[in-house]
Design a protein around this motif. Structure first.
Motif, PDB file in Angstrom:
ATOM      1  N   PRO A  39       0.833  -1.210   0.000  1.00 27.01           N
ATOM      2  CA  PRO A  39       0.000   0.000   0.000  1.00 27.01           C
ATOM      3  C   PRO A  39       0.872   1.266   0.000  1.00 27.01           C
ATOM      4  CG  PRO A  39      -0.040  -1.027   2.158  1.00 27.01           C
ATOM      5  CD  PRO A  39       0.739  -1.946   1.254  1.00 27.01           C
ATOM      6  N   CYS A  40       0.306   2.348  -0.479  1.00 20.41           N
ATOM      7  CA  CYS A  40       1.049   3.614  -0.522  1.00 20.41           C
ATOM      8  C   CYS A  40       1.336   4.105   0.893  1.00 20.41           C
ATOM      9  CB  CYS A  40       0.261   4.659  -1.313  1.00 20.41           C
ATOM     10  SG  CYS A  40      -1.251   5.222  -0.527  1.00 20.41           S
ATOM     11  N   ALA A  41       2.205   5.097   0.994  1.00 26.84           N
ATOM     12  CA  ALA A  41       2.613   5.605   2.306  1.00 26.84           C
ATOM     13  C   ALA A  41       1.433   6.167   3.088  1.00 26.84           C
ATOM     14  CB  ALA A  41       3.692   6.670   2.141  1.00 26.84           C
ATOM     15  N   SER A  42       0.499   6.810   2.411  1.00 25.32           N
ATOM     16  CA  SER A  42      -0.650   7.384   3.127  1.00 25.32           C
ATOM     17  C   SER A  42      -1.552   6.294   3.691  1.00 25.32           C
ATOM     18  CB  SER A  42      -1.445   8.319   2.216  1.00 25.32           C
ATOM     19  OG  SER A  42      -2.032   7.598   1.166  1.00 25.32           O
ATOM     20  N   CYS A  43      -1.813   5.256   2.910  1.00 24.57           N
ATOM     21  CA  CYS A  43      -2.675   4.176   3.398  1.00 24.57           C
ATOM     22  C   CYS A  43      -1.990   3.403   4.523  1.00 24.57           C
ATOM     23  CB  CYS A  43      -3.047   3.242   2.245  1.00 24.57           C
ATOM     24  SG  CYS A  43      -4.139   4.042   1.046  1.00 24.57           S
ATOM     25  N   ASP A  64       7.920   3.465  -0.214  1.00 22.04           N
ATOM     26  CA  ASP A  64       9.312   3.508   0.245  1.00 22.04           C
ATOM     27  C   ASP A  64       9.711   4.867   0.838  1.00 22.04           C
ATOM     28  OD1 ASP A  64       9.117   4.756  -2.210  1.00 22.04           O
ATOM     29  OD2 ASP A  64      11.065   4.057  -2.936  1.00 22.04           O
ATOM     30  N   ASP A  65       8.793   5.827   0.848  1.00 16.68           N
ATOM     31  CA  ASP A  65       9.076   7.155   1.420  1.00 16.68           C
ATOM     32  C   ASP A  65       7.933   7.576   2.347  1.00 16.68           C
ATOM     33  OD1 ASP A  65      10.303   9.552   1.959  1.00 16.68           O
ATOM     34  OD2 ASP A  65      10.008  10.414  -0.047  1.00 16.68           O
ATOM     35  N   PRO A  66       7.769   6.907   3.482  1.00 18.59           N
ATOM     36  CA  PRO A  66       6.625   7.206   4.359  1.00 18.59           C
ATOM     37  C   PRO A  66       6.724   8.567   5.048  1.00 18.59           C
ATOM     38  CG  PRO A  66       8.067   5.603   5.394  1.00 18.59           C
ATOM     39  CD  PRO A  66       8.585   5.814   3.999  1.00 18.59           C
ATOM     40  N   ILE A  92       4.722  13.933   7.111  1.00 21.77           N
ATOM     41  CA  ILE A  92       4.887  15.360   7.423  1.00 21.77           C
ATOM     42  C   ILE A  92       3.766  16.183   6.790  1.00 21.77           C
ATOM     43  CG2 ILE A  92       6.454  15.962   5.535  1.00 21.77           C
ATOM     44  CD1 ILE A  92       8.053  17.516   7.726  1.00 21.77           C
ATOM     45  N   VAL A  93       3.349  15.818   5.567  1.00 20.90           N
ATOM     46  CA  VAL A  93       2.237  16.528   4.917  1.00 20.90           C
ATOM     47  C   VAL A  93       0.948  16.299   5.705  1.00 20.90           C
ATOM     48  CG1 VAL A  93       0.808  16.586   2.833  1.00 20.90           C
ATOM     49  CG2 VAL A  93       3.283  16.554   2.629  1.00 20.90           C
ATOM     50  N   TYR A 147       7.277  20.647   0.536  1.00 18.53           N
ATOM     51  CA  TYR A 147       8.204  21.735   0.857  1.00 18.53           C
ATOM     52  C   TYR A 147       7.629  22.628   1.954  1.00 18.53           C
ATOM     53  CZ  TYR A 147      11.385  25.651   0.386  1.00 18.53           C
ATOM     54  OH  TYR A 147      12.287  26.641   0.652  1.00 18.53           O
ATOM     55  N   GLU A 148       6.374  23.024   1.821  1.00 22.19           N
ATOM     56  CA  GLU A 148       5.744  23.889   2.815  1.00 22.19           C
ATOM     57  C   GLU A 148       5.619  23.181   4.159  1.00 22.19           C
ATOM     58  OE1 GLU A 148       3.954  26.958   4.875  1.00 22.19           O
ATOM     59  OE2 GLU A 148       4.922  27.082   2.913  1.00 22.19           O
ATOM     60  N   ALA A 149       5.295  21.899   4.141  1.00 19.29           N
ATOM     61  CA  ALA A 149       5.179  21.149   5.397  1.00 19.29           C
ATOM     62  C   ALA A 149       6.524  21.083   6.108  1.00 19.29           C
ATOM     63  CB  ALA A 149       4.652  19.748   5.124  1.00 19.29           C
ATOM     64  N   ASN A 150       7.590  20.827   5.365  1.00 18.64           N
ATOM     65  CA  ASN A 150       8.932  20.819   5.969  1.00 18.64           C
ATOM     66  C   ASN A 150       9.291  22.190   6.537  1.00 18.64           C
ATOM     67  OD1 ASN A 150       9.939  18.123   5.706  1.00 18.64           O
ATOM     68  ND2 ASN A 150      10.094  18.458   3.510  1.00 18.64           N
ATOM     69  N   ALA A 151       8.947  23.245   5.810  1.00 17.19           N
ATOM     70  CA  ALA A 151       9.224  24.604   6.293  1.00 17.19           C
ATOM     71  C   ALA A 151       8.406  24.914   7.542  1.00 17.19           C
ATOM     72  CB  ALA A 151       8.929  25.628   5.198  1.00 17.19           C
ATOM     73  N   ARG A 152       7.159  24.450   7.590  1.00 22.37           N
ATOM     74  CA  ARG A 152       6.303  24.679   8.769  1.00 22.37           C
ATOM     75  C   ARG A 152       6.811  23.926   9.991  1.00 22.37           C
ATOM     76  NH1 ARG A 152       3.072  29.003   9.134  1.00 22.37           N
ATOM     77  NH2 ARG A 152       2.521  29.519   7.019  1.00 22.37           N
ATOM     78  N   VAL A 153       7.390  22.762   9.779  1.00 18.28           N
ATOM     79  CA  VAL A 153       7.940  22.009  10.910  1.00 18.28           C
ATOM     80  C   VAL A 153       9.168  22.747  11.459  1.00 18.28           C
ATOM     81  CG1 VAL A 153       9.141  19.867  11.537  1.00 18.28           C
ATOM     82  CG2 VAL A 153       7.014  19.786  10.248  1.00 18.28           C
ATOM     83  N   ARG A 154      10.002  23.277  10.579  1.00 22.31           N
ATOM     84  CA  ARG A 154      11.185  24.033  11.017  1.00 22.31           C
ATOM     85  C   ARG A 154      10.810  25.367  11.644  1.00 22.31           C
ATOM     86  NH1 ARG A 154      13.848  24.465   5.813  1.00 22.31           N
ATOM     87  NH2 ARG A 154      12.472  22.925   5.162  1.00 22.31           N
ATOM     88  N   ASP A 155       9.857  26.059  11.060  1.00 17.59           N
ATOM     89  CA  ASP A 155       9.425  27.368  11.548  1.00 17.59           C
ATOM     90  C   ASP A 155       7.897  27.391  11.547  1.00 17.59           C
ATOM     91  OD1 ASP A 155       9.006  30.019  12.197  1.00 17.59           O
ATOM     92  OD2 ASP A 155      10.129  30.841  10.505  1.00 17.59           O
TER      93      ASP A 155
END
Length: 176
Positions: free
Chosen positions: A7-11, A31-33, A38-39, A69-77
């Protein structure tokens, strides 16, 4: 299933069966959960699903890339996200433009000193020309004060712009 037998990472994260037409499967491989995790943490699976469904298929991959990208930025700041990163980069561009202008002025001064023009004075903007007989004569005092003010202005702006992100008044202006 979304891709192959897994199954995909979301499922996987949501612990549900991955349907054949799963909207997440093409963009969140098993392979990239972390990418989906993070999203999902920042936007929520339901919101991401709605966003993807409203977009044409050819734009969905770019949208997912932007969401990650935005989710990673929101986690950092958490407060400013991408806007904080953009502001930081704009400040760096301003500092570099200032440094470039100073370097160009210095090059011009060196060129003027090497090839003096008889009708123009050869005093350099960055280095005040002071006569030995009277260091504060009226004509040189003006040049000296101007050059000191210019140098203090240049050093003030280059040292103060690095602290813009720490000033709460400046941060508020990003949203108004």
């Amino acid at each position: 299933m979304g891709s192959g037998s897994s199954p995909c990472a979301s499922c996987k994260l949501l612990r549900r069966r991955c349907a054949k037409d799963c909207i997440f499967a093409p963009y969140f491989p098993p392979d990239d959960p972390h990418k989906f995790a993070i999203v999902h943490k920042v936007f929520g699976a339901s919101n991401v699903s709605k966003m993807l469904q409203e977009l044409p298929v050819q734009q969905r991959a770019d949208a997912v890339s932007s969401l990650v990208y935005e989710a990673n930025a929101r986690v950092r700041d958490p407060v400013y996200g991408c806007v904080g990163a953009i502001s930081l980069l704009q400040n760096q561009v301003s500092q570099l433009q200032m440094q470039l202008a100073v370097a160009q002025a210095e090059i011009l001064c060196i060129q003027m000193q090497q090839e003096p023009v008889p009708s123009l004075p050869t005093t350099c903007l960055m280095e005040p020309h002071v006569e030995k007989s009277s260091p504060f004569s009226t004509s040189n005092a003006t040049n000296y004060n101007f050059n000191n003010n210019l140098q203090s202005y240049l050093s003030f702006t280059s040292s103060s712009t690095s602290h813009v992100m720490q000033d709460p008044v400046k941060r508020e202006s990003l949203w108004t």
